[in-house]
Design a protein around this motif. Structure first.
Motif, PDB file in Angstrom:
ATOM      1  N   THR A  53       0.872  -1.170   0.000  1.00 48.47           N
ATOM      2  CA  THR A  53       0.000   0.000   0.000  1.00 48.47           C
ATOM      3  C   THR A  53       0.914   1.225   0.000  1.00 48.47           C
ATOM      4  O   THR A  53       2.124   1.106   0.216  1.00 48.47           O
ATOM      5  N   ASP A  54       0.352   2.401  -0.216  1.00 49.15           N
ATOM      6  CA  ASP A  54       1.169   3.617  -0.158  1.00 49.15           C
ATOM      7  C   ASP A  54       1.822   3.761   1.214  1.00 49.15           C
ATOM      8  O   ASP A  54       2.996   4.103   1.323  1.00 49.15           O
ATOM      9  N   GLU A  55       1.066   3.469   2.233  1.00 51.03           N
ATOM     10  CA  GLU A  55       1.571   3.584   3.606  1.00 51.03           C
ATOM     11  C   GLU A  55       2.753   2.630   3.842  1.00 51.03           C
ATOM     12  O   GLU A  55       3.784   3.012   4.399  1.00 51.03           O
ATOM     13  N   GLN A  56       2.607   1.375   3.409  1.00 48.15           N
ATOM     14  CA  GLN A  56       3.673   0.387   3.584  1.00 48.15           C
ATOM     15  C   GLN A  56       4.914   0.762   2.774  1.00 48.15           C
ATOM     16  O   GLN A  56       6.041   0.633   3.259  1.00 48.15           O
ATOM     17  N   GLY A  57       4.710   1.214   1.535  1.00 47.20           N
ATOM     18  CA  GLY A  57       5.840   1.577   0.681  1.00 47.20           C
ATOM     19  C   GLY A  57       6.632   2.741   1.252  1.00 47.20           C
ATOM     20  O   GLY A  57       7.866   2.709   1.289  1.00 47.20           O
ATOM     21  N   ALA A  58       5.920   3.766   1.709  1.00 48.85           N
ATOM     22  CA  ALA A  58       6.597   4.926   2.296  1.00 48.85           C
ATOM     23  C   ALA A  58       7.397   4.512   3.530  1.00 48.85           C
ATOM     24  O   ALA A  58       8.519   4.958   3.734  1.00 48.85           O
ATOM     25  N   GLU A  59       6.811   3.616   4.314  1.00 42.79           N
ATOM     26  CA  GLU A  59       7.502   3.125   5.513  1.00 42.79           C
ATOM     27  C   GLU A  59       8.751   2.324   5.135  1.00 42.79           C
ATOM     28  O   GLU A  59       9.803   2.474   5.749  1.00 42.79           O
ATOM     29  N   ARG A  60       8.637   1.468   4.109  1.00 43.84           N
ATOM     30  CA  ARG A  60       9.798   0.671   3.670  1.00 43.84           C
ATOM     31  C   ARG A  60      10.966   1.556   3.260  1.00 43.84           C
ATOM     32  O   ARG A  60      12.114   1.251   3.539  1.00 43.84           O
ATOM     33  N   LEU A  61      10.640   2.651   2.547  1.00 40.89           N
ATOM     34  CA  LEU A  61      11.702   3.548   2.077  1.00 40.89           C
ATOM     35  C   LEU A  61      12.109   4.582   3.123  1.00 40.89           C
ATOM     36  O   LEU A  61      13.109   5.271   2.949  1.00 40.89           O
ATOM     37  N   GLY A  62      11.323   4.699   4.183  1.00 44.62           N
ATOM     38  CA  GLY A  62      11.635   5.679   5.214  1.00 44.62           C
ATOM     39  C   GLY A  62      11.406   7.106   4.746  1.00 44.62           C
ATOM     40  O   GLY A  62      12.148   8.015   5.117  1.00 44.62           O
ATOM     41  N   ILE A  63      10.373   7.289   3.897  1.00 42.46           N
ATOM     42  CA  ILE A  63      10.041   8.630   3.410  1.00 42.46           C
ATOM     43  C   ILE A  63       8.597   8.955   3.776  1.00 42.46           C
ATOM     44  O   ILE A  63       7.825   8.071   4.130  1.00 42.46           O
ATOM     45  N   SER A  64       8.255  10.210   3.670  1.00 45.11           N
ATOM     46  CA  SER A  64       6.899  10.653   3.968  1.00 45.11           C
ATOM     47  C   SER A  64       5.928  10.117   2.907  1.00 45.11           C
ATOM     48  O   SER A  64       6.267  10.072   1.723  1.00 45.11           O
ATOM     49  N   PRO A  65       4.713   9.741   3.310  1.00 42.68           N
ATOM     50  CA  PRO A  65       3.704   9.356   2.317  1.00 42.68           C
ATOM     51  C   PRO A  65       3.439  10.480   1.307  1.00 42.68           C
ATOM     52  O   PRO A  65       3.078  10.220   0.168  1.00 42.68           O
ATOM     53  N   ASN A  66       3.651  11.732   1.735  1.00 36.44           N
ATOM     54  CA  ASN A  66       3.458  12.864   0.827  1.00 36.44           C
ATOM     55  C   ASN A  66       4.574  12.974  -0.207  1.00 36.44           C
ATOM     56  O   ASN A  66       4.450  13.700  -1.174  1.00 36.44           O
ATOM     57  N   THR A  67       5.674  12.295   0.010  1.00 34.86           N
ATOM     58  CA  THR A  67       6.740  12.209  -0.983  1.00 34.86           C
ATOM     59  C   THR A  67       6.518  10.971  -1.845  1.00 34.86           C
ATOM     60  O   THR A  67       6.705  11.003  -3.058  1.00 34.86           O
ATOM     61  N   TRP A  68       6.122   9.879  -1.220  1.00 34.27           N
ATOM     62  CA  TRP A  68       5.887   8.606  -1.915  1.00 34.27           C
ATOM     63  C   TRP A  68       4.757   8.712  -2.927  1.00 34.27           C
ATOM     64  O   TRP A  68       4.892   8.337  -4.092  1.00 34.27           O
ATOM     65  N   ARG A  69       3.584   9.180  -2.484  1.00 34.13           N
ATOM     66  CA  ARG A  69       2.362   9.112  -3.286  1.00 34.13           C
ATOM     67  C   ARG A  69       2.471   9.791  -4.649  1.00 34.13           C
ATOM     68  O   ARG A  69       2.097   9.177  -5.660  1.00 34.13           O
ATOM     69  N   PRO A  70       2.990  11.011  -4.768  1.00 34.24           N
ATOM     70  CA  PRO A  70       3.090  11.621  -6.103  1.00 34.24           C
ATOM     71  C   PRO A  70       3.980  10.824  -7.065  1.00 34.24           C
ATOM     72  O   PRO A  70       3.695  10.726  -8.250  1.00 34.24           O
ATOM     73  N   ARG A  71       5.059  10.244  -6.555  1.00 28.65           N
ATOM     74  CA  ARG A  71       5.933   9.435  -7.420  1.00 28.65           C
ATOM     75  C   ARG A  71       5.219   8.159  -7.847  1.00 28.65           C
ATOM     76  O   ARG A  71       5.321   7.723  -8.985  1.00 28.65           O
ATOM     77  N   ARG A  72       4.451   7.533  -6.923  1.00 29.07           N
ATOM     78  CA  ARG A  72       3.697   6.331  -7.283  1.00 29.07           C
ATOM     79  C   ARG A  72       2.629   6.663  -8.322  1.00 29.07           C
ATOM     80  O   ARG A  72       2.426   5.931  -9.286  1.00 29.07           O
ATOM     81  N   VAL A  73       1.957   7.796  -8.162  1.00 28.05           N
ATOM     82  CA  VAL A  73       0.944   8.214  -9.131  1.00 28.05           C
ATOM     83  C   VAL A  73       1.580   8.397 -10.505  1.00 28.05           C
ATOM     84  O   VAL A  73       1.015   7.974 -11.527  1.00 28.05           O
ATOM     85  N   GLU A  74       2.744   9.015 -10.559  1.00 29.95           N
ATOM     86  CA  GLU A  74       3.443   9.180 -11.842  1.00 29.95           C
ATOM     87  C   GLU A  74       3.742   7.826 -12.480  1.00 29.95           C
ATOM     88  O   GLU A  74       3.573   7.647 -13.688  1.00 29.95           O
ATOM     89  N   LEU A  75       4.161   6.868 -11.673  1.00 29.42           N
ATOM     90  CA  LEU A  75       4.476   5.529 -12.185  1.00 29.42           C
ATOM     91  C   LEU A  75       3.219   4.817 -12.685  1.00 29.42           C
ATOM     92  O   LEU A  75       3.261   4.089 -13.681  1.00 29.42           O
ATOM     93  N   VAL A  76       2.091   5.027 -12.012  1.00 28.24           N
ATOM     94  CA  VAL A  76       0.821   4.448 -12.471  1.00 28.24           C
ATOM     95  C   VAL A  76       0.444   5.061 -13.806  1.00 28.24           C
ATOM     96  O   VAL A  76       0.091   4.348 -14.757  1.00 28.24           O
ATOM     97  N   ARG A  77       0.527   6.379 -13.916  1.00 30.52           N
ATOM     98  CA  ARG A  77       0.186   7.056 -15.178  1.00 30.52           C
ATOM     99  C   ARG A  77       1.076   6.600 -16.323  1.00 30.52           C
ATOM    100  O   ARG A  77       0.646   6.540 -17.465  1.00 30.52           O
ATOM    101  N   ARG A  78       2.318   6.282 -16.011  1.00 29.26           N
ATOM    102  CA  ARG A  78       3.264   5.831 -17.020  1.00 29.26           C
ATOM    103  C   ARG A  78       3.036   4.359 -17.377  1.00 29.26           C
ATOM    104  O   ARG A  78       3.542   3.876 -18.376  1.00 29.26           O
ATOM    105  N   GLY A  79       2.275   3.645 -16.527  1.00 32.44           N
ATOM    106  CA  GLY A  79       1.982   2.241 -16.777  1.00 32.44           C
ATOM    107  C   GLY A  79       2.986   1.287 -16.167  1.00 32.44           C
ATOM    108  O   GLY A  79       2.929   0.083 -16.417  1.00 32.44           O
ATOM    109  N   ASP A  80       3.892   1.788 -15.339  1.00 29.24           N
ATOM    110  CA  ASP A  80       4.913   0.943 -14.722  1.00 29.24           C
ATOM    111  C   ASP A  80       4.431   0.272 -13.437  1.00 29.24           C
ATOM    112  O   ASP A  80       5.029  -0.699 -12.978  1.00 29.24           O
ATOM    113  N   VAL A  81       3.368   0.803 -12.832  1.00 26.63           N
ATOM    114  CA  VAL A  81       2.825   0.275 -11.578  1.00 26.63           C
ATOM    115  C   VAL A  81       1.333   0.064 -11.770  1.00 26.63           C
ATOM    116  O   VAL A  81       0.657   0.871 -12.404  1.00 26.63           O
TER     117      VAL A  81
END
Length: 139
Positions: A53-81
């Motif tokens: 989940t976004d929460e789990q991913g941000a925790e794994r990387l040790g970054i804020s969910p507010n940093t994680w989520r926009p990058r994940r959204v970009e990857l979804v739009r690109r079709g990589d996630v």
């Protein structure tokens, strides 16, 4: 310094990272992450080799969910996630589970499927409103 980029609504690379136009705070946040956006996006993609989940991913990387989520959204739009199912947040709410397309199981149609461990977690978790009998019937 390397130019930062984002993925726009049409899946195209854009040199403009998204910000709320009316928010000076949002614009400052975009300016501060811009030099690292590409590297963070690569880290998010690597992290999503395993479902999260976004929460789990941000925790794994040790970054804020507010940093994680926009990058994940970009990857979804690109079709990589891709979204592979629904998990649970730390608060117990439903949360989308994401995985890198290259590592997601696929069904007969070649579409992303739910990895066996995620499916098993869903089967094992009986909603509080559902009786044991209903849950057994469902699975």
């Amino acid at each position: 310094m390397q130019q930062a980029s984002a993925i726009d609504l049409w899946g195209q690379e854009s040199s403009q990272l998204p910000a709320q136009r009316e928010s000076a705070t949002s614009r400052r946040a975009v300016e501060s992450v811009a030099p690292r956006a590409r590297a963070i996006r690569a880290q998010v993609l690597e992290c999503l080799r395993k479902p999260a989940t976004d929460e789990q991913g941000a925790e794994r990387l040790g970054i804020s969910p507010n940093t994680w989520r926009p990058r994940r959204v970009e990857l979804v739009r690109r079709g990589d996630v891709v979204r592979i199912g629904t998990g649970q947040s730390a608060a117990g709410n439903a949360a989308a589970v994401w995985q890198a397309r290259a590592h997601a199981n696929t069904n007969a149609a070649g579409e992303p499927g739910v990895p066996p461990e995620i499916w098993q977690q869903a089967i094992d978790r009986r909603p509080s409103w559902m009786s044991k009998r209903q849950h057994q019937k469902l699975i």
